[in-house]
Enzyme design. Structure first.
Site, PDB file in Angstrom:
ATOM      1  N   GLU A 115       0.616  -1.494  -0.079  1.00  0.00           N
ATOM      2  CA  GLU A 115      -0.304   0.399  -0.720  1.00  0.00           C
ATOM      3  C   GLU A 115       1.063   0.923   0.056  1.00  0.00           C
ATOM      4  O   GLU A 115       2.233   1.352   0.334  1.00  0.00           O
ATOM      5  CB  GLU A 115      -1.023   0.350   1.378  1.00  0.00           C
ATOM      6  CG  GLU A 115      -1.521  -1.453   1.113  1.00  0.00           C
ATOM      7  CD  GLU A 115      -2.290  -1.431   3.029  1.00  0.00           C
ATOM      8  OE1 GLU A 115      -1.989   0.010   3.403  1.00  0.00           O
ATOM      9  OE2 GLU A 115      -3.243  -1.693   2.411  1.00  0.00           O
ATOM     10  N   LYS A 117       2.414   4.432   1.848  1.00  0.00           N
ATOM     11  CA  LYS A 117       2.090   5.098   2.439  1.00  0.00           C
ATOM     12  C   LYS A 117       1.860   6.139   2.724  1.00  0.00           C
ATOM     13  O   LYS A 117       2.694   7.423   1.775  1.00  0.00           O
ATOM     14  CB  LYS A 117       3.819   4.391   3.387  1.00  0.00           C
ATOM     15  CG  LYS A 117       3.690   5.622   5.265  1.00  0.00           C
ATOM     16  CD  LYS A 117       4.815   4.992   5.584  1.00  0.00           C
ATOM     17  CE  LYS A 117       4.731   5.342   7.066  1.00  0.00           C
ATOM     18  NZ  LYS A 117       4.520   6.413   7.439  1.00  0.00           N
ATOM     19  N   ASP A 119       0.857   9.773   3.556  1.00  0.00           N
ATOM     20  CA  ASP A 119       1.831  11.472   4.603  1.00  0.00           C
ATOM     21  C   ASP A 119       0.889  12.197   5.206  1.00  0.00           C
ATOM     22  O   ASP A 119       0.291  12.812   4.749  1.00  0.00           O
ATOM     23  CB  ASP A 119       2.477  12.029   3.542  1.00  0.00           C
ATOM     24  CG  ASP A 119       3.371  12.891   4.519  1.00  0.00           C
ATOM     25  OD1 ASP A 119       3.506  13.001   5.846  1.00  0.00           O
ATOM     26  OD2 ASP A 119       4.333  13.845   4.438  1.00  0.00           O
ATOM     27  N   TYR A 226      -7.073   2.160   6.231  1.00  0.00           N
ATOM     28  CA  TYR A 226      -5.800   0.782   5.361  1.00  0.00           C
ATOM     29  C   TYR A 226      -5.719  -0.319   6.493  1.00  0.00           C
ATOM     30  O   TYR A 226      -4.883  -1.272   6.566  1.00  0.00           O
ATOM     31  CB  TYR A 226      -4.005   1.647   4.896  1.00  0.00           C
ATOM     32  CG  TYR A 226      -4.540   2.506   6.872  1.00  0.00           C
ATOM     33  CD1 TYR A 226      -4.502   1.989   7.701  1.00  0.00           C
ATOM     34  CD2 TYR A 226      -3.759   3.928   6.802  1.00  0.00           C
ATOM     35  CE1 TYR A 226      -3.497   2.521   9.062  1.00  0.00           C
ATOM     36  CE2 TYR A 226      -3.450   4.157   7.694  1.00  0.00           C
ATOM     37  CZ  TYR A 226      -3.551   3.565   8.490  1.00  0.00           C
ATOM     38  OH  TYR A 226      -2.770   4.255  10.134  1.00  0.00           O
ATOM     39  N   LYS A 315      10.881   3.488   2.765  1.00  0.00           N
ATOM     40  CA  LYS A 315      11.019   4.836   2.731  1.00  0.00           C
ATOM     41  C   LYS A 315      10.987   5.265   1.419  1.00  0.00           C
ATOM     42  O   LYS A 315      12.583   4.790   0.546  1.00  0.00           O
ATOM     43  CB  LYS A 315      11.002   5.890   3.753  1.00  0.00           C
ATOM     44  CG  LYS A 315      10.379   5.515   4.922  1.00  0.00           C
ATOM     45  CD  LYS A 315       9.445   6.012   5.413  1.00  0.00           C
ATOM     46  CE  LYS A 315       8.964   7.788   5.920  1.00  0.00           C
ATOM     47  NZ  LYS A 315       9.319   7.651   6.898  1.00  0.00           N
ATOM     48  N   CYS A 419      14.736  43.963 -22.232  1.00  0.00           N
ATOM     49  CA  CYS A 419      15.059  42.684 -22.185  1.00  0.00           C
ATOM     50  C   CYS A 419      16.256  41.934 -21.479  1.00  0.00           C
ATOM     51  O   CYS A 419      17.887  42.641 -22.271  1.00  0.00           O
ATOM     52  CB  CYS A 419      15.347  42.252 -23.287  1.00  0.00           C
ATOM     53  SG  CYS A 419      15.926  40.393 -23.939  1.00  0.00           S
ATOM     54  N   CYS A 422      18.450  41.356 -24.654  1.00  0.00           N
ATOM     55  CA  CYS A 422      19.041  42.137 -25.698  1.00  0.00           C
ATOM     56  C   CYS A 422      19.019  43.259 -25.639  1.00  0.00           C
ATOM     57  O   CYS A 422      19.161  44.571 -26.644  1.00  0.00           O
ATOM     58  CB  CYS A 422      18.862  41.210 -27.482  1.00  0.00           C
ATOM     59  SG  CYS A 422      16.723  42.020 -26.908  1.00  0.00           S
ATOM     60  N   CYS A 437       9.771  40.077 -24.335  1.00  0.00           N
ATOM     61  CA  CYS A 437      10.810  40.854 -24.910  1.00  0.00           C
ATOM     62  C   CYS A 437      10.088  41.162 -26.686  1.00  0.00           C
ATOM     63  O   CYS A 437       9.339  40.192 -26.842  1.00  0.00           O
ATOM     64  CB  CYS A 437      11.917  39.775 -25.340  1.00  0.00           C
ATOM     65  SG  CYS A 437      13.450  40.260 -26.983  1.00  0.00           S
ATOM     66  N   CYS A 442      16.320  38.420 -30.811  1.00  0.00           N
ATOM     67  CA  CYS A 442      16.728  37.937 -29.494  1.00  0.00           C
ATOM     68  C   CYS A 442      17.069  37.050 -29.732  1.00  0.00           C
ATOM     69  O   CYS A 442      16.394  35.671 -29.632  1.00  0.00           O
ATOM     70  CB  CYS A 442      15.279  38.498 -28.330  1.00  0.00           C
ATOM     71  SG  CYS A 442      15.972  37.976 -26.991  1.00  0.00           S
TER      72      CYS A 442
END
Ligand code: IVH
Length: 681
Positions: A115, A117, A119, A226, A315, A419, A422, A437, A442
């Site tokens: 399964e 785990k 969090d 679970y 883990k 820019c 350029c 820009c 460019c």
């Protein structure tokens, strides 16, 4: 029947009806009615309950919005302690665990439940005579907090269970905040100057342990069950897997990604397949849990201290870290977008050192309240690009600087924002979040366009990547993507760190690319909003680049799947003189700008939809899609009624279950390859 009796009956009917829809909506994710219809039912019930308060009940679905606050939580004694799990970090760890289990049990013939785990926060739910009576946190494992009122607000927790459920039982599970909810909550908190939750677990705990259930009710919490803690008055299945099935049939939400395997190698495979795919999950999982399936063996194995010998948590590598954001800089994208990105103190996450992360746009930075100099939470999951989640507000010193894009790119000499590559003027189209820009030539834009053009999913010109594209532009060999086809071997060989051999390889690769399918050429041009899939769609409807270039917005929006934004972008692109010139140059050099001769509708797989799930051994999913399309079929990402075949690779995902549900035909990889061969691929 008196009015009162009628009202009572009506109230009960509505409650049952709403609970049924809650189940479809929150547990099976498959609603039967619209939100509006649902709201109407709820409204009706509320009115009746107000008129007849004698029938009010804490079990009513109207109570999910949260009851009045409590001063403090009461204490719940757990009749059976809630255990924790021993951790494993390597395959070796789980093999060692398994070998000990096998030795103690004296056999290898037992299944293992795998399964995710979750969090989140462990909780126990008690049901008496069909009703949810008590919900508690894990606490120290023996005594937890009574958070019944808060848990009632979680729609996927059934308030009542069917009559044939055990008269008294307790289920255990994990309350969690899906990623989307977690991010949204943190963004809101950042904007309000509140400390962020470090992870979804803290966020879930913070949400569930609110003294005011109305706050809990506003957080999009969910749950996966679970385990069955205990049950009285009825026999229950004698395996963990069987029990999960049984609980699912009682209306509890069980994670569909769980799997039952026969040995530890398969459990390791389950783990590794999810390590890779965890980024795509809608929730945060910090590992997998492996459980010995037969309950009799679980008893036989027993516990050491607080940890069962029959289960272990394997883990996942960490994906979160904290670091200091030193500076926000700006890069220029292919379409001229000015993209802010974070430069950070280098930090290792999951074995990779992170120094930079995209920050999307100024609005997003402001919404997350990210400042230069901030300590930030960052995250990197799998192949996904690193992400700055948000600032750690309580680590601020006051020296942090708010980010303002126009100030950042202000050029003092020019007396205006410019820019950063350029120096041209920048602009922000109305209604858009990005600045651009204004100079199509460019260097940053040209290089990014070259990079896309030559990339694998586009013209696939091996040997020209990011740095070669930059060199070619700097040396003045290419000013636009079409110039690639005008290069000579001598020119390439004359570049830095280039030999005869690599130069002729590049020339060959360029030559080969002239025959790519039309869809790839369309994609390679880098038209705004046109990704690979959209390019394929367009190539399926317009037989040549000329046809596409001459299409009006109306022609384009007439194609199913093409919206106004896309149509406008295509028309704009082909209206620009520079782009017209590029197309002409490509044509002059013999780049194929038409669909292959065969009429699309006469191809062997015309009209058939395919979906691929899991990993194929012979080729990547992209290649499989291409082969399907080459034969006239369509390749989709999701299974639907009209799907003709589901191609099932190794470790298929949830699409398999969906296909089974819909009775869609399945093909193994071998069968799929045979079909392709038969049809001429
Ligand atoms: S089984 C003895 N299954 O992990 C069995 N726990 O360290 C103990 N958790 O407090 C629980 N997902 O909060 C189990 N699929 C899962 C789980 C899970 C998350 C958490 C749970 C527990 C902690 C154990």
């Amino acid at each position: 029947m008196t009015d009162i009796e009628k009202a009572k009956e009506q109230i009960e009917k509505l409650r049952a009806e709403i609970n049924r829809h809650n189940y479809f909506y929150y547990v099976t994710d498959n609603p039967e009615i619209s939100d509006a219809e649902y709201d109407a039912l709820m409204q009706q019930l509320k009115q009746l309950e107000e008129k007849y308060p004698q029938f009010a009940s804490p079990d009513s679905p109207t109570q999910r919005v949260g009851a009045a606050p409590v001063a403090a939580f009461g204490v719940v004694e757990h009749p059976l302690p809630l255990l924790s799990l021993a951790n494993a970090f390597t395959d070796d760890d789980i093999f060692t665990w398994y070998n000990r289990v096998v030795k103690l049990v004296g056999s290898q013939k037992f299944a293992l439940a795998c399964e995710h785990k979750m969090d989140g926060l462990a909780i126990a739910l008690t049901y008496v005579d069909g009703r949810f009576t008590t919900g508690a946190t894990r606490g120290d494992g023996f005594r937890g907090e009574n958070i019944t009122q808060n848990l009632r607000t979680i729609r996927s927790i059934p308030l009542a269970v069917p009559n044939d459920a055990p008269p008294r039982f307790e289920v255990r599970g994990e309350v969690y905040l899906p990623k989307a909810g977690f991010h949204k909550l943190n963004e809101e908190r950042a904007a309000d100057g509140l400390p962020l939750f470090a992870n979804p677990r803290n966020a879930a705990a913070g949400s569930v342990r609110q003294l005011d259930p109305r706050i809990t009710a506003r957080r999009p919490l969910d749950i996966y069950i679970y385990s069955l803690g205990w049950a009285e008055g009825k026999t229950v299945p004698d395996t963990h897997w069987g029990r999960m099935d049984y609980l699912e049939s009682l209306g509890f939400k069980v994670n569909p990604n769980n799997a039952l395997v026969q040995n530890i190698e398969e459990a390791a495979k389950y783990y590794h397949s999810w390590v890779q795919r965890r980024a795509a999950l809608p929730y945060e999982a910090d590992g997998i849990v492996i459980k010995v399936d037969p309950i009799a063996l679980q008893y036989q194995l027993g516990n050491v201290a607080h940890e069962p010998r029959w289960a272990i948590a394997y883990k996942f590598p960490a994906i979160q870290a904290t670091t200091r954001l030193k500076e926000i800089r700006i890069s220029v994208g292919r379409t001229g977008t000015l993209n802010p990105y974070a430069v950070m103190e280098p930090v290792a996450v999951g074995g990779v050192t992170i120094r930079q992360a995209a920050l999307h746009n100024e609005d997003d930075i402001r919404r997350k309240d990210i400042r230069e100099g901030d300590w930030v939470y960052i995250q990197r999951a799998g192949e996904v690009i690193p992400e700055v989640i948000g600032p750690i507000v309580n680590r601020r010193t006051g020296a942090e600087k708010e980010f303002k894009l126009l100030e950042k790119i202000f050029d003092k000499q020019k007396g205006r924002p410019a820019c950063p590559v350029c120096g041209s003027e920048v602009f922000r189209p109305e209604g858009e979040v990005m600045y651009y820009c204004s100079n199509a030539a460019c260097p940053a834009q040209v290089e990014a366009r070259l990079e896309l053009f030559t990339s694998r999913g586009a013209m696939d010109i091996r040997g020209i990547g990011e740095s070669m594209a930059a060199t070619m532009r700097r040396e003045g060999l290419v000013k636009d993507v079409a110039d690639l086809y005008y290069l000579t071997k001598e020119q390439i060989a004359g570049l830095e760190r280039m030999g005869e051999k690599s130069a002729s390889n590049i020339i060959n690769a360029i030559e080969k690319s002239k025959n790519r399918p039309l869809s790839r050429v369309i994609f390679a041009l880098g038209i705004r909003h046109i990704g690979e899939e959209m390019a394929q769609l367009l190539a399926g409807h317009f037989n040549s680049m000329d046809e596409l270039a001459n299409a009006t917005e109306n022609d384009l929006t007439a194609v199913p799947g093409v919206g106004h934004k896309i149509a406008e972008s295509v028309v704009n692109f082909f209206n620009q003189e520079d782009n017209k010139r590029i197309i002409q140059k490509l044509k002059d050099k013999g780049v194929r700008l038409e669909n292959e001769k065969a009429a699309i509708s006469n191809l062997p797989l015309s009209g058939m939809e395919f979906v691929v799930t899991g990993t194929l051994k012979a080729f990547s999913r992209d290649t499989a899609h291409e082969k399907i399309r080459a034969l006239g079929g369509t390749a989709k990402d999701n299974v639907a009624k009209q799907t003709a075949y589901l191609v099932v690779g190794e470790e298929p995902g949830s699409k398999l279950a969906r296909a089974q549900e819909l009775g869609i035909k399945q093909l193994t990889e071998a069968e799929f390859i045979n079909l392709l061969k038969e049809k001429g691929q």
